[in-house]
Enzyme design. Structure first.
Site, short mmCIF file in Angstrom:
data_model
loop_
_atom_site.label_atom_id
_atom_site.label_comp_id
_atom_site.label_asym_id
_atom_site.label_seq_id
_atom_site.Cartn_x
_atom_site.Cartn_y
_atom_site.Cartn_z
N LYS A 107 0.85 -1.20 0.00
CA LYS A 107 0.00 0.00 0.00
C LYS A 107 0.88 1.25 0.00
O LYS A 107 1.74 1.40 0.87
CB LYS A 107 -0.91 -0.03 1.25
CG LYS A 107 -1.74 1.23 1.46
CD LYS A 107 -2.71 1.07 2.64
CE LYS A 107 -3.42 2.36 2.98
NZ LYS A 107 -4.33 2.24 4.13
N ASP A 129 -3.06 9.83 4.14
CA ASP A 129 -4.46 9.38 4.23
C ASP A 129 -5.24 10.31 5.15
O ASP A 129 -5.19 10.18 6.37
CB ASP A 129 -4.50 7.93 4.77
CG ASP A 129 -5.92 7.40 4.86
OD1 ASP A 129 -6.84 8.04 4.31
OD2 ASP A 129 -6.11 6.33 5.49
N LYS A 147 -10.87 11.90 8.56
CA LYS A 147 -10.43 11.44 9.88
C LYS A 147 -10.45 12.60 10.87
O LYS A 147 -10.36 13.76 10.45
CB LYS A 147 -8.97 10.95 9.79
CG LYS A 147 -8.78 9.63 9.06
CD LYS A 147 -7.31 9.24 9.06
CE LYS A 147 -7.09 7.94 8.30
NZ LYS A 147 -7.71 6.76 8.93
N ASP A 161 1.21 5.94 5.87
CA ASP A 161 0.27 5.00 5.25
C ASP A 161 0.83 4.38 3.96
O ASP A 161 0.14 3.64 3.28
CB ASP A 161 -1.06 5.72 4.99
CG ASP A 161 -2.26 4.80 5.11
OD1 ASP A 161 -2.12 3.72 5.71
OD2 ASP A 161 -3.34 5.16 4.60
N ASP A 201 -12.51 6.37 3.69
CA ASP A 201 -11.31 6.15 4.50
C ASP A 201 -10.83 4.69 4.41
O ASP A 201 -9.73 4.37 4.81
CB ASP A 201 -11.60 6.52 5.96
CG ASP A 201 -10.32 6.71 6.76
OD1 ASP A 201 -9.23 6.74 6.15
OD2 ASP A 201 -10.43 6.82 8.01
N GLU A 219 -9.59 3.15 2.01
CA GLU A 219 -9.05 3.33 0.66
C GLU A 219 -7.93 2.34 0.34
O GLU A 219 -7.69 2.04 -0.83
CB GLU A 219 -8.55 4.77 0.48
CG GLU A 219 -7.11 5.05 0.97
CD GLU A 219 -6.91 4.84 2.46
OE1 GLU A 219 -7.90 4.87 3.20
OE2 GLU A 219 -5.76 4.61 2.89
N ARG A 243 -7.67 -0.85 0.76
CA ARG A 243 -8.15 -2.06 0.10
C ARG A 243 -8.52 -1.80 -1.36
O ARG A 243 -8.45 -2.69 -2.18
CB ARG A 243 -9.31 -2.66 0.92
CG ARG A 243 -10.48 -1.75 1.05
CD ARG A 243 -11.41 -2.16 2.20
NE ARG A 243 -10.87 -1.76 3.52
CZ ARG A 243 -11.48 -2.02 4.66
NH1 ARG A 243 -12.61 -2.70 4.68
NH2 ARG A 243 -10.94 -1.62 5.80
N1 BES Z 1 -4.68 3.98 6.94
C1 BES Z 1 -5.80 3.58 7.68
C2 BES Z 1 -5.51 2.50 8.72
C3 BES Z 1 -4.59 2.89 9.84
C4 BES Z 1 -5.10 3.14 11.10
C5 BES Z 1 -3.23 2.90 9.68
C6 BES Z 1 -4.27 3.45 12.14
C7 BES Z 1 -2.39 3.22 10.72
C8 BES Z 1 -2.91 3.48 11.95
C9 BES Z 1 -6.88 3.02 6.75
O1 BES Z 1 -6.90 3.55 5.48
C10 BES Z 1 -8.19 3.36 7.38
O2 BES Z 1 -8.46 4.52 7.54
N2 BES Z 1 -8.96 2.35 7.75
C11 BES Z 1 -10.18 2.54 8.40
C12 BES Z 1 -11.16 1.56 7.84
C13 BES Z 1 -12.57 1.78 8.31
C14 BES Z 1 -13.14 3.05 7.68
C15 BES Z 1 -13.40 0.59 7.93
C16 BES Z 1 -9.98 2.28 9.90
O3 BES Z 1 -9.25 1.36 10.23
O4 BES Z 1 -10.49 3.05 10.70
ZN ZN Z 2 -5.06 4.28 4.79
ZN ZN Z 3 -8.04 5.37 5.36
#
Ligand code: BES
Ligand code: ZN
Ligand code: ZN
Length: 517
Positions: A265, A270, A277, A288, A347, A349, A351
């Site tokens: 990734k 992000d 966020k 990220d 968010d 993204e 995947r």
């Molecule tokens: N980049 C984040 C995941 C992340 C969280 C990385 C904390 C490092 C530390 C990812 O893109 C994300 O935002 N995921 C969301 C998914 C949710 C919306 C289903 C998450 O984990 O909150």
């Molecule tokens: Zn992310």
């Molecule tokens: Zn995200």
């Protein structure tokens, strides 16, 4: 930092600090320390009897001008319980010793290899530890005057006839640690200094330096290919995306081996997009792209270590921002595979970009897929900041990968992938949705989403959201990017048994297995 060997008698080594490991034991010193003890008139035994030399893990005792030693200082580092002492502990001891001595302005160090670990393995681990411990994220500090530097690190405690073997091991250790530090450098960069275009440029320069084939796809090419999921994420930013592809081909290919596709990734920032966020902690989302940087670091090492099969890396790089062009919750995207995705949360993204990258890796002939991603906050809820989560569709692949994680001293834990979770990612209006909408199991449902794109190809996914970044420094490491995954992947690839067909067939899911240490 120079790394040299010293095969002479240890009392005669001349330099700032000699380091020795001391196991946790109340009444015994290892043979070499017994020798130093008797030369020094019992100084070590006295310390031990006074309870000041415990040998507890990473406990440090620094002595100056020990009689019988030419070295200016002797640092005794606790190795912990002898039955738990192995390569991961040794790597940590070397890293922590180096950081401790560096903070005191020491410039030349000799590390005495412990007697009970095969010499080449020990030399490699100590080299890795020294170079990883020496790493600092100080690129943007303009006042370099007060910064202390170690000039030379010497591997000691070997015989003259072990020299060639140890030299080769030190060379391997250097390749591996430098690859991990290369990854850390990329991950530590702020997003204004590492846009998708700059990440692609850095990958290209590295490829040219180390003789890898590189191809960078721009926005136009990405659109022509039909990577609708990846492009949808990139749309919100004025910075254009890049799709980075690196290829390693062996000089002498094995008769039968998989073609490995390493997918990482590469979200250089992000913000969450329209599903934005919270402000607090958002600055950390510059990391990220750690999964992508992991794969670039691995390729840097692989081309120097020459395994006999093809390895390719795929890094979809983009910024996830909001703007009038950004994708919106409810939008439906068509991925490269043809599968349609209802985007319920912008968010989620990672995947989306990985879906297209996995499909593309398969199209280019990869028969075994491994991806690394800071994918979910849910993996942090599940495993904290200690273990990375592993999800694998193939039992043999999982077994080998866990063994490599253990050998490389990186903590990883296997997570379930029961088919029932796939139901949660089905959309009413499209083939898939990008979030489950459930409160629990977020790391697993994210992995199930990726699995829909890996399809039948053996695949392993690493969620490094909780482990790619250290908020606080450790005795053995600077704060910031950890470079998790690099050593495990290098170990896995360089120890892969060739001549064997790629692992096939999905495994019964949900057998929780992991590495204990
Ligand atoms: N980049 C984040 C995941 C992340 C969280 C990385 C904390 C490092 C530390 C990812 O893109 C994300 O935002 N995921 C969301 C998914 C949710 C919306 C289903 C998450 O984990 O909150
Ligand atoms: Zn992310
Ligand atoms: Zn995200």
């Amino acid at each position: 930092m120079d790394i040299t060997l010293f095969a002479g008698s240890i009392e005669t080594w001349k330099g700032d600090a000699l380091v020795a490991c001391i196991p946790e034991s109340k009444d015994q010193l290892p043979p070499l320390l017994q020798q130093i003890d008797s030369l020094s008139g019992g100084r070590l035994r006295n310390l031990q009897q006074a309870g000041e030399l415990t040998g507890q893990s990473l406990d440090m005792v620094l002595l100056h001008h020990v009689p019988g030693l030419v070295a200016n200082r002797l640092l005794l580092v606790g190795a912990g319980k002898p039955e738990k002492f192995g390569l991961p502990e040794l790597r940590k001891v070397a890293a922590a010793a180096l950081r401790h001595l560096k903070s005191k302005g020491v410039r030349t160090i000799a590390f005495l290899l412990p007697p009970d670990i095969p010499i080449a393995d020990a030399a490699q681990a100590v080299t890795e530890g020294a170079l990883l411990g020496d790493y600092e994220a100080d690129k943007y500090k303009t006042d370099k005057n007060d910064q202390k530097k170690v000039a030379a690190f010497t591997v000691a405690g070997l015989d003259g006839d072990q020299q060639a073997e140890v030299e080769a091991a030190v060379g391997r250790g250097r390749v591996i640690a430098e690859a991990q530090n290369f990854t850390r450098d990329l991950v530590n960069e702020p997003s204004n200094a590492l846009t998708p275009r700059i990440l692609a440029q850095r990958a290209l320069e590295m490829a040219q330096q180390f003789g890898l084939e590189a191809e960078i796809l721009d926005e136009k090419r990405i659109a022509e290919l039909g990577m609708g999921a990846f492009l949808a994420v990139a749309r919100g930013s004025d910075e254009p995306p890049r799709f980075i592809i690196l290829r390693y081909s062996p000089r002498e290919p094995a008769a039968s081996a998989p073609v490995f596709g390493l997918v990482g990734k590469g979200i250089t920032f992000d913000s969450g997009g329209i599903s934005i966020k919270p402000a607090e902690g958002m600055e950390k989302m510059k990391y990220d792209m750690a999964g992508g940087a992991t794969m670039l670091g691995v390729m840097r090492a692989i081309t120097q270590l020459n395994p006999p099969f093809r390895v390719m890396a795929f890094v979809p790089a983009a910024e996830n921002l909001m703007s009038g062009r950004a994708q919106k919750p409810g939008d439906i995207q068509t991925s490269l595979s043809g599968k349609t995705i209802e985007v319920l949360n912008t968010d989620a993204e990672g995947r989306l970009v990985l879906a297209d990258a996995l499909t593309y890796a398969k199209r280019l002939g990869c028969t075994c897929l491994i991806d690394a991603a800071t994918l979910t906050g849910a993996i942090v809820v599940a495993l904290g900041n200690l273990n990375a989560g592993i999800f694998a569709s193939d039992a043999v692949l999982l077994e080998r990968f866990l063994a490599s994680a253990q050998a490389a001293g990186e903590k990883m834990w296997s997570m379930p992938l029961d088919e029932e979770y796939a139901e949660l990612m089905k959309s009413h209006i499209a083939d898939l949705k990008n979030i489950s909408g459930q409160r629990g199991g977020g790391a697993i449902t994210a992995a199930m989403f990726l699995k829909a794109f890996a399809e039948e190809t053996p695949w392993l996914h690493l969620d490094i959201a909780g482990t790619a970044w250290l908020d606080d420094p450790k005795p053995w490491s600077a704060r910031g990017a950890s470079g998790i995954g690099v050593r495990t992947l290098i170990h896995f690839l360089t120890h892969y048994p060739v001549g064997q067909a790629p692992p096939d067939g999905p495994t019964p899911a949900s057998v929780p297995r992991g590495v204990k240490s």
